[in-house]
Design a protein around this motif. Sequence first.
Motif, PDB file in Angstrom:
ATOM      1  N   ALA A 117       0.854  -1.185   0.000  1.00  8.57           N
ATOM      2  CA  ALA A 117       0.000   0.000   0.000  1.00  8.57           C
ATOM      3  C   ALA A 117       0.890   1.235   0.000  1.00  8.57           C
ATOM      4  O   ALA A 117       1.669   1.438   0.925  1.00  8.57           O
ATOM      5  N   CYS A 118       0.774   2.052  -1.036  1.00 11.01           N
ATOM      6  CA  CYS A 118       1.680   3.196  -1.192  1.00 11.01           C
ATOM      7  C   CYS A 118       0.900   4.508  -1.189  1.00 11.01           C
ATOM      8  O   CYS A 118       0.045   4.732  -2.039  1.00 11.01           O
ATOM      9  N   SER A 119       1.223   5.369  -0.215  1.00  6.72           N
ATOM     10  CA  SER A 119       0.666   6.724  -0.183  1.00  6.72           C
ATOM     11  C   SER A 119       1.714   7.738  -0.626  1.00  6.72           C
ATOM     12  O   SER A 119       1.466   8.932  -0.575  1.00  6.72           O
ATOM     13  N   PHE A 120       2.899   7.226  -1.019  1.00  7.78           N
ATOM     14  CA  PHE A 120       4.001   8.037  -1.519  1.00  7.78           C
ATOM     15  C   PHE A 120       4.627   8.905  -0.432  1.00  7.78           C
ATOM     16  O   PHE A 120       5.221   9.941  -0.702  1.00  7.78           O
ATOM     17  N   SER A 121       4.505   8.441   0.819  1.00  7.24           N
ATOM     18  CA  SER A 121       5.250   9.031   1.918  1.00  7.24           C
ATOM     19  C   SER A 121       6.704   8.590   1.808  1.00  7.24           C
ATOM     20  O   SER A 121       7.045   7.682   1.030  1.00  7.24           O
ATOM     21  N   VAL A 122       7.576   9.192   2.598  1.00  6.39           N
ATOM     22  CA  VAL A 122       8.988   8.799   2.559  1.00  6.39           C
ATOM     23  C   VAL A 122       9.137   7.339   2.972  1.00  6.39           C
ATOM     24  O   VAL A 122       9.990   6.609   2.439  1.00  6.39           O
ATOM     25  N   GLU A 123       8.287   6.871   3.925  1.00  6.70           N
ATOM     26  CA  GLU A 123       8.363   5.465   4.342  1.00  6.70           C
ATOM     27  C   GLU A 123       8.036   4.525   3.184  1.00  6.70           C
ATOM     28  O   GLU A 123       8.711   3.502   2.982  1.00  6.70           O
ATOM     29  N   ASP A 124       7.009   4.865   2.417  1.00  5.47           N
ATOM     30  CA  ASP A 124       6.608   4.002   1.310  1.00  5.47           C
ATOM     31  C   ASP A 124       7.649   3.996   0.196  1.00  5.47           C
ATOM     32  O   ASP A 124       7.866   2.963  -0.454  1.00  5.47           O
ATOM     33  N   VAL A 125       8.293   5.123  -0.015  1.00  7.02           N
ATOM     34  CA  VAL A 125       9.356   5.177  -1.021  1.00  7.02           C
ATOM     35  C   VAL A 125      10.532   4.307  -0.587  1.00  7.02           C
ATOM     36  O   VAL A 125      11.131   3.597  -1.405  1.00  7.02           O
ATOM     37  N   VAL A 126      10.862   4.335   0.701  1.00 10.51           N
ATOM     38  CA  VAL A 126      11.915   3.453   1.228  1.00 10.51           C
ATOM     39  C   VAL A 126      11.544   1.996   0.986  1.00 10.51           C
ATOM     40  O   VAL A 126      12.375   1.186   0.535  1.00 10.51           O
ATOM     41  N   LEU A 127      10.294   1.633   1.256  1.00 10.06           N
ATOM     42  CA  LEU A 127       9.870   0.243   1.071  1.00 10.06           C
ATOM     43  C   LEU A 127       9.921  -0.174  -0.394  1.00 10.06           C
ATOM     44  O   LEU A 127      10.301  -1.309  -0.711  1.00 10.06           O
ATOM     45  N   ILE A 128       9.548   0.720  -1.296  1.00 12.88           N
ATOM     46  CA  ILE A 128       9.623   0.395  -2.718  1.00 12.88           C
ATOM     47  C   ILE A 128      11.064   0.123  -3.115  1.00 12.88           C
ATOM     48  O   ILE A 128      11.350  -0.820  -3.874  1.00 12.88           O
ATOM     49  N   ASP A 129      11.993   0.912  -2.600  1.00 14.12           N
ATOM     50  CA  ASP A 129      13.407   0.694  -2.915  1.00 14.12           C
ATOM     51  C   ASP A 129      13.882  -0.658  -2.385  1.00 14.12           C
ATOM     52  O   ASP A 129      14.590  -1.390  -3.084  1.00 14.12           O
ATOM     53  N   ILE A 130      13.486  -1.000  -1.160  1.00 12.98           N
ATOM     54  CA  ILE A 130      13.876  -2.297  -0.591  1.00 12.98           C
ATOM     55  C   ILE A 130      13.258  -3.445  -1.378  1.00 12.98           C
ATOM     56  O   ILE A 130      13.936  -4.436  -1.708  1.00 12.98           O
ATOM     57  N   LEU A 131      11.972  -3.331  -1.690  1.00 11.10           N
ATOM     58  CA  LEU A 131      11.308  -4.384  -2.457  1.00 11.10           C
ATOM     59  C   LEU A 131      11.934  -4.550  -3.828  1.00 11.10           C
ATOM     60  O   LEU A 131      12.017  -5.673  -4.353  1.00 11.10           O
ATOM     61  N   HIS A 132      12.360  -3.461  -4.430  1.00 13.71           N
ATOM     62  CA  HIS A 132      12.999  -3.534  -5.745  1.00 13.71           C
ATOM     63  C   HIS A 132      14.244  -4.410  -5.694  1.00 13.71           C
ATOM     64  O   HIS A 132      14.625  -5.030  -6.698  1.00 13.71           O
ATOM     65  N   ILE A 175       1.510  13.104   5.392  1.00  6.90           N
ATOM     66  CA  ILE A 175       0.776  13.707   4.281  1.00  6.90           C
ATOM     67  C   ILE A 175      -0.397  12.816   3.892  1.00  6.90           C
ATOM     68  O   ILE A 175      -0.216  11.636   3.591  1.00  6.90           O
ATOM     69  N   GLY A 176      -1.578  13.389   3.893  1.00  3.63           N
ATOM     70  CA  GLY A 176      -2.763  12.662   3.459  1.00  3.63           C
ATOM     71  C   GLY A 176      -3.487  13.464   2.395  1.00  3.63           C
ATOM     72  O   GLY A 176      -2.869  14.016   1.494  1.00  3.63           O
ATOM     73  N   CYS A 177      -4.802  13.562   2.523  1.00  7.49           N
ATOM     74  CA  CYS A 177      -5.562  14.408   1.612  1.00  7.49           C
ATOM     75  C   CYS A 177      -5.244  15.876   1.907  1.00  7.49           C
ATOM     76  O   CYS A 177      -5.032  16.261   3.057  1.00  7.49           O
ATOM     77  N   ALA A 178      -5.264  16.696   0.872  1.00  9.19           N
ATOM     78  CA  ALA A 178      -4.872  18.099   1.023  1.00  9.19           C
ATOM     79  C   ALA A 178      -5.701  18.854   2.059  1.00  9.19           C
ATOM     80  O   ALA A 178      -5.134  19.582   2.883  1.00  9.19           O
ATOM     81  N   PRO A 179      -7.037  18.727   2.082  1.00  8.42           N
ATOM     82  CA  PRO A 179      -7.812  19.508   3.052  1.00  8.42           C
ATOM     83  C   PRO A 179      -7.651  19.033   4.496  1.00  8.42           C
ATOM     84  O   PRO A 179      -8.072  19.728   5.426  1.00  8.42           O
ATOM     85  N   CYS A 180      -7.053  17.859   4.683  1.00  7.87           N
ATOM     86  CA  CYS A 180      -6.944  17.268   6.026  1.00  7.87           C
ATOM     87  C   CYS A 180      -5.512  17.262   6.547  1.00  7.87           C
ATOM     88  O   CYS A 180      -5.225  16.618   7.555  1.00  7.87           O
ATOM     89  N   THR A 181      -4.617  17.953   5.856  1.00  7.08           N
ATOM     90  CA  THR A 181      -3.206  17.937   6.227  1.00  7.08           C
ATOM     91  C   THR A 181      -2.666  19.357   6.236  1.00  7.08           C
ATOM     92  O   THR A 181      -2.902  20.121   5.309  1.00  7.08           O
ATOM     93  N   ARG A 182      -1.922  19.699   7.269  1.00  4.60           N
ATOM     94  CA  ARG A 182      -1.256  21.001   7.329  1.00  4.60           C
ATOM     95  C   ARG A 182       0.153  20.808   7.859  1.00  4.60           C
ATOM     96  O   ARG A 182       0.470  19.761   8.447  1.00  4.60           O
TER      97      ARG A 182
END
Length: 236
Positions: free
Chosen positions: A38-53, A202-209
């Motif tokens: 599950a990827c929300s394109f947070s820094v954690e998810d990008v790290v996981l994509i690199d490891i999975l690769h 970072i989530g949806c724009a109206p729900c994140t500041r």
Amino acid sequence: MSQPSQQTASLPQLAADAQAEQILAAGIAAATGPVTLACSFSVEDVVLIDILHKVAREVRVFALDTGRLNEETYEVAEALLERYALSIDWYFPERQAVEQLEREKGLFSFRASLDNRHECCRIRKVEPLRRALSGKGGWITGLRRAQSVTRTELASIEVDQANGGLLKINPLLNWSDEQVWDYAKEHRLPVNRLHRQGYPSIGCAPCTRPVREGEHPRAGRWWWENPEHKECGLHR
């Protein structure tokens, strides 16, 4: 949702200091069906994509497009497509449900009450997640204990009862903020520009500041709610 059940399966036994690669390998091996990230394109998810690769390229990646994401989030998705030649499985909310919600309650009903916010998250996130996980034996997340008071009791590999009993694999559960960012910098990973503008989560724009100095990293998510309520229903 029809999918393999892990409810009666024995979970892998992992050392307390198991590495992310070991957690991934054990979780994928134990799952009774395909595993997806599950990827929300947070820094954690990008790290996981690199490891999975490097260790499990067969794992597919999916993302939920709620219709209210930041432009910067889509930029990360495009950068990952180019770097890793990814095939991202995008899932969207049901059109009629979104139309009815906005027609009846307006564009910002989620700020009126916790029930309304849960309704919006259910339509835009939870229902698409169920479709994304249909037929899967496990899913991988970038959850970390340090992120929120709602995540302190998670395990590296656990049975996800809320989603039909498939495995939930959390390889970065014990990573600190410093570990995540050190990995991203060392491997020169594409990260969301909003992270450097004060958005640790970072989530949806109206729900994140952005968060202020000294605030908890999740303080910028649904900032009008109490900390114990700050989940969208994806990780119950």
